[in-house]
Design a protein around this motif. Structure first.
Motif, PDB file in Angstrom:
ATOM      1  N   LEU A 188       0.832  -1.206   0.000  1.00 13.82           N
ATOM      2  CA  LEU A 188       0.000   0.000   0.000  1.00 13.82           C
ATOM      3  C   LEU A 188       0.867   1.257   0.000  1.00 13.82           C
ATOM      4  O   LEU A 188       0.505   2.272  -0.610  1.00 13.82           O
ATOM      5  CB  LEU A 188      -0.937  -0.013   1.208  1.00 13.82           C
ATOM      6  CG  LEU A 188      -1.973  -1.154   1.230  1.00 13.82           C
ATOM      7  CD1 LEU A 188      -2.856  -1.036   2.469  1.00 13.82           C
ATOM      8  CD2 LEU A 188      -2.829  -1.145  -0.030  1.00 13.82           C
ATOM      9  N   TRP A 242       0.579   4.503  -2.342  1.00 16.05           N
ATOM     10  CA  TRP A 242       0.125   5.784  -1.807  1.00 16.05           C
ATOM     11  C   TRP A 242       1.228   6.823  -1.634  1.00 16.05           C
ATOM     12  O   TRP A 242       0.943   8.027  -1.661  1.00 16.05           O
ATOM     13  CB  TRP A 242      -0.581   5.562  -0.466  1.00 16.05           C
ATOM     14  CG  TRP A 242      -1.955   5.003  -0.653  1.00 16.05           C
ATOM     15  CD1 TRP A 242      -2.308   3.685  -0.654  1.00 16.05           C
ATOM     16  CD2 TRP A 242      -3.160   5.734  -0.911  1.00 16.05           C
ATOM     17  NE1 TRP A 242      -3.663   3.540  -0.883  1.00 16.05           N
ATOM     18  CE2 TRP A 242      -4.208   4.783  -1.037  1.00 16.05           C
ATOM     19  CE3 TRP A 242      -3.456   7.083  -1.028  1.00 16.05           C
ATOM     20  CZ2 TRP A 242      -5.516   5.163  -1.288  1.00 16.05           C
ATOM     21  CZ3 TRP A 242      -4.770   7.461  -1.276  1.00 16.05           C
ATOM     22  CH2 TRP A 242      -5.777   6.512  -1.400  1.00 16.05           C
ATOM     23  N   ASN A 253       0.983   7.163  -9.855  1.00 16.63           N
ATOM     24  CA  ASN A 253       1.353   5.757 -10.024  1.00 16.63           C
ATOM     25  C   ASN A 253       1.766   5.530 -11.473  1.00 16.63           C
ATOM     26  O   ASN A 253       0.924   5.594 -12.381  1.00 16.63           O
ATOM     27  CB  ASN A 253       0.182   4.849  -9.640  1.00 16.63           C
ATOM     28  CG  ASN A 253      -0.248   5.040  -8.196  1.00 16.63           C
ATOM     29  OD1 ASN A 253      -1.361   5.441  -7.901  1.00 16.63           O
ATOM     30  ND2 ASN A 253       0.662   4.772  -7.273  1.00 16.63           N
ATOM     31  N   PRO A 288      -6.672   9.869  -6.272  1.00 11.80           N
ATOM     32  CA  PRO A 288      -6.944   9.037  -5.080  1.00 11.80           C
ATOM     33  C   PRO A 288      -7.903   7.884  -5.353  1.00 11.80           C
ATOM     34  O   PRO A 288      -7.759   6.810  -4.765  1.00 11.80           O
ATOM     35  CB  PRO A 288      -7.534  10.034  -4.076  1.00 11.80           C
ATOM     36  CG  PRO A 288      -7.009  11.368  -4.504  1.00 11.80           C
ATOM     37  CD  PRO A 288      -6.953  11.290  -5.999  1.00 11.80           C
ATOM     38  N   LYS A 327      -5.907   5.136  -6.636  1.00 10.36           N
ATOM     39  CA  LYS A 327      -5.115   4.527  -5.568  1.00 10.36           C
ATOM     40  C   LYS A 327      -5.984   3.615  -4.699  1.00 10.36           C
ATOM     41  O   LYS A 327      -5.522   2.545  -4.258  1.00 10.36           O
ATOM     42  CB  LYS A 327      -4.459   5.620  -4.718  1.00 10.36           C
ATOM     43  CG  LYS A 327      -3.339   6.389  -5.437  1.00 10.36           C
ATOM     44  CD  LYS A 327      -2.761   7.453  -4.525  1.00 10.36           C
ATOM     45  CE  LYS A 327      -1.660   8.249  -5.211  1.00 10.36           C
ATOM     46  NZ  LYS A 327      -0.460   7.426  -5.462  1.00 10.36           N
ATOM     47  N   SER A 343      -5.381  -0.324  -4.257  1.00  5.54           N
ATOM     48  CA  SER A 343      -5.292  -0.878  -2.903  1.00  5.54           C
ATOM     49  C   SER A 343      -6.250  -2.047  -2.729  1.00  5.54           C
ATOM     50  O   SER A 343      -5.913  -3.058  -2.086  1.00  5.54           O
ATOM     51  CB  SER A 343      -5.595   0.207  -1.865  1.00  5.54           C
ATOM     52  OG  SER A 343      -4.695   1.291  -1.982  1.00  5.54           O
TER      53      SER A 343
END
Length: 375
Positions: free
Chosen positions: A27, A31, A36, A91, A94, A98
């Protein structure tokens, strides 16, 4: 029921800590960087953003035709648009990545437990296979399909002789989720269960519980058979990769960004596997080893492209589950002596690779930030 010994409770607690640490490190790789650097991810994210804003952006309505029919390549398209109601696009991506890590890691844990009857110490190392080459190329739907495949296979392994309606429904929904995520997830589930049935055939007559397991494939099969207008066709040009590409695909879960790092990881992993399979002691599981062989063979025999819509690097999709099964074949329930050293080498290989990936993805993120500032 006899109470567990202090040693077993300590081992269980240490296992949970180790598994949690492995997940936390993955993770962090997702993050900590601002962006990414996963090749196809921006394209997938842009499509998810267009799906979410299609109704209120006239330009999107002029440019695209909204098609909501199901197809076996929709993981990010189904999961990210709802997240965009809460998070900005980066986000939201992400969170999606995750979820892939958590689903894949949970699948590794449950499959290992199904093979050995209790948690196996190579499961956290197997969870590191989530950051395979297909993940880094941005084939995130394929990774989601593999994650749901592991979950579905674990449920089948546990309940194949003890079906109830809730268990069967859960299994069928997991197969459907694997299918909608990516066609490979559906194929892998059927392939793994078929291999187990063939292995058990001399000692086990097929019964109603086996038939019930196969009936759980019907919802996903019905969606696939229905002639949707956007259906992915298998009549495109079939392309075969050279043997060198196949061998590279075998290392999908082990190669790093630099050749020297890849070589070190391969040496550590090879030494760990050699010790585990030659001096690992009793408890070796042949079933996951046969599954690993079958999936590596699938990588070797599969075309590189098999659909008219692309489907590139099809052979590389077999390698993550093959590597997971290979690691889970090691009987590392309470490692001692040479077995403990073997597990340590495997952890060293996977965690060193994770560190290499994290460092390079941080560098990619910094370069992206500079380019965005310049723009």
């Amino acid at each position: 029921m006899t109470p567990s010994s202090p040693q077993s409770r300590y081992g269980s607690r240490l296992y949970r800590i180790c598994f949690g640490a492995v997940i936390a490190l993955h993770l962090a790789v997702i993050w900590v960087p601002s962006y990414n650097g996963i090749v196809d991810l921006p394209y997938h994210l842009a499509r998810a953003w267009a799906l979410y804003h299609y109704a209120d952006v006239p330009f999107l309505q002029q440019l695209f035709i909204l098609d909501l029919k199901p197809m076996p390549n929709l993981a990010i398209d189904l999961m990210v648009p709802p997240l965009l109601a809460v998070f900005p696009p980066i986000p939201a991506a992400k969170v999606f990545l995750s979820l892939l890590v958590l689903l894949f890691a949970t699948g590794c844990h449950l499959v290992g437990e199904a093979f050995h009857g209790r948690p196996v110490w190579t499961a956290p190392a197997a969870a590191c296979c989530v950051f395979n080459a297909t993940f880094l190329f941005g084939f995130v739907n394929s990774v989601a399909g593999s994650a749901f495949f592991l979950l579905a296979f674990a449920v089948w392994m546990r309940f194949r002789d003890r079906w109830t309606l809730p268990r069967w429904t859960t299994f069928a929904l997991l197969i459907l989720a694997a299918y909608l995520s990516h066609l490979s997830g559906f194929v892998f589930t059927a392939m793994a269960i078929g291999i187990v049935h063939l292995r058990d055939l001399p000692a086990r007559r097929p019964g109603w519980s086996d038939a019930a397991g196969w009936l759980a494939f019907l919802p996903a099969a019905a969606v696939h058979i229905y002639p949707w207008s956007n259906k992915v066709h298998m009549n495109g040009e079939i392309l075969w990769a050279p043997l060198r590409t196949k061998l590279i695909a075998f290392g999908s879960c082990l190669f790093a960004y630099q050749d020297w790092a890849s070589l070190l990881i391969l040496l550590l992993a090879a030494a760990g596997l050699a010790i585990a399979f030659t001096r690992g002691g009793a408890g070796f599981r042949s079933l996951p080893a046969w599954l690993a062989i079958a999936f590596f063979a699938g990588c070797l025999l599969s075309p590189s492209q098999i659909t008219s819509g692309g489907g590139s690097a099809a052979e590389a999709r077999f390698t993550p589950p093959a590597t997971v099964f290979l690691l889970l074949a090691i009987p590392a329930l309470a490692p001692r002596g040479p077995q403990r050293f073997a597990v340590a080498l495997l952890y060293a290989a996977m965690l060193f690779r994770l560190g290499n990936l994290g460092w390079n993805l941080m560098e990619t993120s910094r370069a992206a930030e500079q380019q965005i500032v310049a723009l």
